[in-house]
Design a protein around this motif. Structure first.
Motif, PDB file in Angstrom:
ATOM      1  N   ARG A  37      39.144  44.133  40.375  1.00 23.46           N
ATOM      2  CA  ARG A  37      39.373  45.746  40.627  1.00 23.46           C
ATOM      3  C   ARG A  37      39.827  45.904  41.741  1.00 23.46           C
ATOM      4  O   ARG A  37      40.709  46.803  41.897  1.00 23.46           O
ATOM      5  CB  ARG A  37      37.966  46.146  40.434  1.00 23.46           C
ATOM      6  CG  ARG A  37      37.347  46.112  39.029  1.00 23.46           C
ATOM      7  CD  ARG A  37      37.949  46.718  37.961  1.00 23.46           C
ATOM      8  NE  ARG A  37      38.203  48.185  38.248  1.00 23.46           N
ATOM      9  CZ  ARG A  37      39.458  48.961  37.616  1.00 23.46           C
ATOM     10  NH1 ARG A  37      40.091  48.171  36.652  1.00 23.46           N
ATOM     11  NH2 ARG A  37      39.495  50.033  37.803  1.00 23.46           N
ATOM     12  N   LEU A  38      39.494  45.211  42.820  1.00 22.33           N
ATOM     13  CA  LEU A  38      40.301  45.370  44.305  1.00 22.33           C
ATOM     14  C   LEU A  38      41.582  45.111  44.302  1.00 22.33           C
ATOM     15  O   LEU A  38      42.039  45.921  44.913  1.00 22.33           O
ATOM     16  CB  LEU A  38      39.279  44.496  45.383  1.00 22.33           C
ATOM     17  CG  LEU A  38      39.598  44.730  46.763  1.00 22.33           C
ATOM     18  CD1 LEU A  38      39.550  46.262  47.221  1.00 22.33           C
ATOM     19  CD2 LEU A  38      39.275  43.742  47.505  1.00 22.33           C
ATOM     20  N   GLU A  39      41.800  44.067  43.601  1.00 22.04           N
ATOM     21  CA  GLU A  39      43.352  43.820  43.325  1.00 22.04           C
ATOM     22  C   GLU A  39      44.122  44.945  42.769  1.00 22.04           C
ATOM     23  O   GLU A  39      45.176  45.464  43.160  1.00 22.04           O
ATOM     24  CB  GLU A  39      43.868  42.661  42.730  1.00 22.04           C
ATOM     25  CG  GLU A  39      45.072  42.192  42.624  1.00 22.04           C
ATOM     26  CD  GLU A  39      45.018  40.768  41.974  1.00 22.04           C
ATOM     27  OE1 GLU A  39      45.722  40.669  40.853  1.00 22.04           O
ATOM     28  OE2 GLU A  39      44.590  39.758  42.420  1.00 22.04           O
ATOM     29  N   ASP A  40      43.444  45.824  41.804  1.00 18.93           N
ATOM     30  CA  ASP A  40      44.067  46.901  41.102  1.00 18.93           C
ATOM     31  C   ASP A  40      44.300  48.046  42.154  1.00 18.93           C
ATOM     32  O   ASP A  40      45.148  49.120  41.946  1.00 18.93           O
ATOM     33  CB  ASP A  40      43.263  47.234  39.921  1.00 18.93           C
ATOM     34  CG  ASP A  40      43.276  46.337  38.791  1.00 18.93           C
ATOM     35  OD1 ASP A  40      43.821  45.852  38.756  1.00 18.93           O
ATOM     36  OD2 ASP A  40      42.223  46.617  37.976  1.00 18.93           O
ATOM     37  N   ALA A  41      43.607  48.160  43.277  1.00 16.01           N
ATOM     38  CA  ALA A  41      43.648  49.097  44.311  1.00 16.01           C
ATOM     39  C   ALA A  41      44.553  48.678  45.430  1.00 16.01           C
ATOM     40  O   ALA A  41      44.746  49.568  46.409  1.00 16.01           O
ATOM     41  CB  ALA A  41      42.289  49.403  44.685  1.00 16.01           C
TER      42      ALA A  41
END
Length: 192
Positions: A37-41
């Motif tokens: 999810r952090l990569e999505d941000a």
């Protein structure tokens, strides 16, 4: 004070590994999902690079708040001075202290980030940083409190020593929620 059939008063490496191994595997999956999810941000953090300064503190502090409350509850449980009663004034004192600490730390985080933004010439308004930091941080403090009490009580009721379970569960789950809350509030505030 111990539940029937409990082994709360004994220490055994085998018991700790038996209780913790499946728990740690499950928590590893949760943290892996959070990393994805952090990569999505990434786009948000690239556009507002100053937010990247806040992520480690936000994530770490959420887990720390939960660990503090869990440790205090577990100690009181072992001393036999807690009853998990909503009228327990010591419990409410811990709640107030947690929110006061969160308000202080997350305000300082916003001001510190604002100062860094001024120094590097890539700033956001202080009121925006305060809103993102405080709304994320105080929401995170509430989640930390709920998970701390639930994990301590649940471990106790299952006859598992809360010292073995509360810190790993609370810190991992609260760290994940901290990151998701922070990124969600930042995106909502800055992007719309």
């Amino acid at each position: 004070m111990e539940p029937p059939g409990s082994d709360l008063g004994t220490w055994s490496a085998r018991r700790i590994v038996r209780n913790m191994f499946p728990l740690l595997v499950g928590l590893s999956v949760i943290v892996l999902w959070a990393g994805i999810r952090l990569e999505d941000a990434e786009a948000l953090l690239e556009e507002y690079g100053l937010l990247a300064v806040m992520v480690p503190v936000m994530v770490g502090m959420g887990g720390n708040l939960g660990a503090i409350v869990s440790s205090r509850l577990t100690t009181r449980l072992h001393l036999g001075t807690t009853a998990f009663d909503p009228r327990d004034r010591h419990l409410w004192a811990n709640v107030a202290a947690t929110f006061a600490l969160a308000a202080t730390v997350f305000s300082v985080l916003a001001v510190g980030t604002w100062i860094i933004g001024l120094l590097v010439g890539n700033g956001l308004p202080l009121r925006t940083l305060l809103f993102i930091s405080l709304s994320s941080g105080l929401s995170l403090a509430a989640i930390a409190l709920v998970f701390s009490v639930a994990t301590t009580y649940g471990s106790y009721r299952l006859g598992i020593d809360p010292d073995d379970t509360t810190i790993p569960i609370v810190t991992n789950v609260v760290d994940v929620f901290g990151m998701l809350l922070f990124l969600g509030i930042a995106r909502w505030t800055l992007v719309g």
